[in-house]
Scaffold this motif. Structure first.
Motif, PDB file in Angstrom:
ATOM      1  N   PHE A 122       0.880  -1.158   0.000  1.00 15.76           N
ATOM      2  CA  PHE A 122       0.000   0.000   0.000  1.00 15.76           C
ATOM      3  C   PHE A 122       0.922   1.213   0.000  1.00 15.76           C
ATOM      4  O   PHE A 122       1.533   1.534   1.017  1.00 15.76           O
ATOM      5  CB  PHE A 122      -0.906  -0.021   1.238  1.00 15.76           C
ATOM      6  CG  PHE A 122      -1.929   1.073   1.235  1.00 15.76           C
ATOM      7  CD1 PHE A 122      -3.154   0.894   0.609  1.00 15.76           C
ATOM      8  CD2 PHE A 122      -1.668   2.297   1.839  1.00 15.76           C
ATOM      9  CE1 PHE A 122      -4.100   1.903   0.599  1.00 15.76           C
ATOM     10  CE2 PHE A 122      -2.601   3.306   1.831  1.00 15.76           C
ATOM     11  CZ  PHE A 122      -3.821   3.122   1.209  1.00 15.76           C
ATOM     12  N   ASN A 123       1.042   1.867  -1.169  1.00 12.98           N
ATOM     13  CA  ASN A 123       2.039   2.922  -1.348  1.00 12.98           C
ATOM     14  C   ASN A 123       1.528   4.301  -0.945  1.00 12.98           C
ATOM     15  O   ASN A 123       0.527   4.772  -1.473  1.00 12.98           O
ATOM     16  CB  ASN A 123       2.504   2.964  -2.803  1.00 12.98           C
ATOM     17  CG  ASN A 123       3.217   1.698  -3.184  1.00 12.98           C
ATOM     18  OD1 ASN A 123       4.015   1.168  -2.429  1.00 12.98           O
ATOM     19  ND2 ASN A 123       2.909   1.182  -4.357  1.00 12.98           N
ATOM     20  N   VAL A 124       2.254   4.925  -0.019  1.00 10.05           N
ATOM     21  CA  VAL A 124       1.960   6.277   0.438  1.00 10.05           C
ATOM     22  C   VAL A 124       3.113   7.148  -0.050  1.00 10.05           C
ATOM     23  O   VAL A 124       4.259   6.952   0.339  1.00 10.05           O
ATOM     24  CB  VAL A 124       1.854   6.339   1.977  1.00 10.05           C
ATOM     25  CG1 VAL A 124       1.576   7.760   2.439  1.00 10.05           C
ATOM     26  CG2 VAL A 124       0.784   5.377   2.465  1.00 10.05           C
ATOM     27  N   CYS A 125       2.789   8.095  -0.915  1.00 13.93           N
ATOM     28  CA  CYS A 125       3.821   8.939  -1.515  1.00 13.93           C
ATOM     29  C   CYS A 125       3.821  10.312  -0.858  1.00 13.93           C
ATOM     30  O   CYS A 125       2.780  10.960  -0.746  1.00 13.93           O
ATOM     31  CB  CYS A 125       3.586   9.083  -3.012  1.00 13.93           C
ATOM     32  SG  CYS A 125       3.634   7.491  -3.872  1.00 13.93           S
ATOM     33  N   LEU A 149       4.625   4.306  10.394  1.00 11.69           N
ATOM     34  CA  LEU A 149       3.471   3.441  10.138  1.00 11.69           C
ATOM     35  C   LEU A 149       3.801   2.306   9.169  1.00 11.69           C
ATOM     36  O   LEU A 149       2.937   1.457   8.903  1.00 11.69           O
ATOM     37  CB  LEU A 149       2.313   4.283   9.596  1.00 11.69           C
ATOM     38  CG  LEU A 149       1.794   5.351  10.559  1.00 11.69           C
ATOM     39  CD1 LEU A 149       0.821   6.285   9.844  1.00 11.69           C
ATOM     40  CD2 LEU A 149       1.160   4.723  11.777  1.00 11.69           C
ATOM     41  N   ASN A 150       5.015   2.291   8.622  1.00 10.47           N
ATOM     42  CA  ASN A 150       5.402   1.241   7.669  1.00 10.47           C
ATOM     43  C   ASN A 150       5.113  -0.146   8.247  1.00 10.47           C
ATOM     44  O   ASN A 150       5.415  -0.425   9.412  1.00 10.47           O
ATOM     45  CB  ASN A 150       6.881   1.339   7.302  1.00 10.47           C
ATOM     46  CG  ASN A 150       7.133   2.351   6.210  1.00 10.47           C
ATOM     47  OD1 ASN A 150       6.218   2.766   5.504  1.00 10.47           O
ATOM     48  ND2 ASN A 150       8.373   2.773   6.062  1.00 10.47           N
ATOM     49  N   VAL A 193       5.908   3.805   2.780  1.00 15.72           N
ATOM     50  CA  VAL A 193       6.106   5.210   2.408  1.00 15.72           C
ATOM     51  C   VAL A 193       7.176   5.286   1.338  1.00 15.72           C
ATOM     52  O   VAL A 193       8.241   4.683   1.456  1.00 15.72           O
ATOM     53  CB  VAL A 193       6.498   6.066   3.643  1.00 15.72           C
ATOM     54  CG1 VAL A 193       6.817   7.487   3.236  1.00 15.72           C
ATOM     55  CG2 VAL A 193       5.368   6.058   4.654  1.00 15.72           C
ATOM     56  N   ARG A 194       6.841   6.034   0.274  1.00 17.24           N
ATOM     57  CA  ARG A 194       7.764   6.225  -0.854  1.00 17.24           C
ATOM     58  C   ARG A 194       8.001   7.714  -1.049  1.00 17.24           C
ATOM     59  O   ARG A 194       7.098   8.525  -0.826  1.00 17.24           O
ATOM     60  CB  ARG A 194       7.159   5.651  -2.133  1.00 17.24           C
ATOM     61  CG  ARG A 194       6.944   4.165  -2.080  1.00 17.24           C
ATOM     62  CD  ARG A 194       6.229   3.640  -3.287  1.00 17.24           C
ATOM     63  NE  ARG A 194       6.884   4.060  -4.522  1.00 17.24           N
ATOM     64  CZ  ARG A 194       6.411   3.841  -5.724  1.00 17.24           C
ATOM     65  NH1 ARG A 194       5.261   3.228  -5.877  1.00 17.24           N
ATOM     66  NH2 ARG A 194       7.053   4.251  -6.795  1.00 17.24           N
ATOM     67  N   ASP A 195       9.181   8.048  -1.492  1.00 17.95           N
ATOM     68  CA  ASP A 195       9.500   9.439  -1.793  1.00 17.95           C
ATOM     69  C   ASP A 195       8.815   9.814  -3.105  1.00 17.95           C
ATOM     70  O   ASP A 195       9.031   9.176  -4.130  1.00 17.95           O
ATOM     71  CB  ASP A 195      11.013   9.622  -1.906  1.00 17.95           C
ATOM     72  CG  ASP A 195      11.444  11.076  -1.942  1.00 17.95           C
ATOM     73  OD1 ASP A 195      10.605  11.960  -1.689  1.00 17.95           O
ATOM     74  OD2 ASP A 195      12.630  11.326  -2.211  1.00 17.95           O
ATOM     75  N   ALA A 196       7.952  10.816  -3.043  1.00 18.03           N
ATOM     76  CA  ALA A 196       7.229  11.261  -4.235  1.00 18.03           C
ATOM     77  C   ALA A 196       8.141  12.134  -5.079  1.00 18.03           C
ATOM     78  O   ALA A 196       8.868  12.970  -4.550  1.00 18.03           O
ATOM     79  CB  ALA A 196       5.988  12.043  -3.840  1.00 18.03           C
ATOM     80  N   PRO A 197       8.106  11.957  -6.380  1.00 21.88           N
ATOM     81  CA  PRO A 197       8.909  12.834  -7.231  1.00 21.88           C
ATOM     82  C   PRO A 197       8.367  14.255  -7.176  1.00 21.88           C
ATOM     83  O   PRO A 197       7.159  14.467  -7.079  1.00 21.88           O
ATOM     84  CB  PRO A 197       8.744  12.234  -8.627  1.00 21.88           C
ATOM     85  CG  PRO A 197       7.477  11.466  -8.561  1.00 21.88           C
ATOM     86  CD  PRO A 197       7.323  11.012  -7.144  1.00 21.88           C
TER      87      PRO A 197
END
Length: 171
Positions: free
Chosen positions: A57-60, A74-75, A86-90
């Protein structure tokens, strides 16, 4: 410096340090509370039934966001059987596959991958101004949120009636 002046200086310096630590602690609590709100938004959002391309479940969110650390904590928590990641959003407007996109900068925008239904959450700003389905609002040291159901429907999302009942405004 005489003893009296030196003592006043140290007391003043101590007061400033205490004030700064209280303000920083408040900012950390604010970010943690907003992260908890976002997690709960995800729990009470219904995504389309199509199978997800991702096992996570990707949170950007942009890495420099004040909420980055709190969202990272919360990962691994599960949303619909998938672990929160959690992913770093471009920051350049590149298309990215996110289940939730958190926008914390007024100039920030989000371009979803064509096949993804994304919950866009704006931290502050004007509701409905930029495609966000949920806008977090801080008033009188309290966090509230506004929901734009029209924008959510455009993204293929529906919200639980429990979440809608808690919103400050439902548009």
């Amino acid at each position: 410096m005489c003893v009296s002046t030196r003592s006043r200086f140290h007391v003043s310096l101590g007061g400033v340090c205490l004030l700064v630590s209280v303000l920083c602690h408040g900012q950390v609590q604010d970010a943690a509370l907003k992260a908890a709100f976002i997690y709960n938004f995800a729990l009470f959002t219904n995504w389309p039934q199509s199978p997800s391309a991702s096992s996570t479940f990707n949170v950007c969110v942009v890495h420099r966001s004040p909420m980055w650390d709190s969202l990272q904590k919360l990962n691994g928590k599960l949303i619909g059987g998938r672990p929160w990641t959690v992913r770093d959003a471009p920051s350049t407007g590149q298309k990215v596959d996110c289940d939730v996109a958190v926008l914390s900068d007024a100039s920030q925008s989000f371009v979803p991958a064509s096949s993804s239904a994304t919950l866009v959450v704006r931290d502050g700003g004007i509701s409905g101004a930029d495609g966000a389905a949920i806008t977090l609002v801080t008033e009188d040291d309290h966090i509230h949120f506004d929901i734009d159901t029209v924008q959510a429907q455009r993204n293929g999302l529906r919200f639980s009636s429990k979440l809608l009942a808690l919103a400050r405004n439902v548009l």
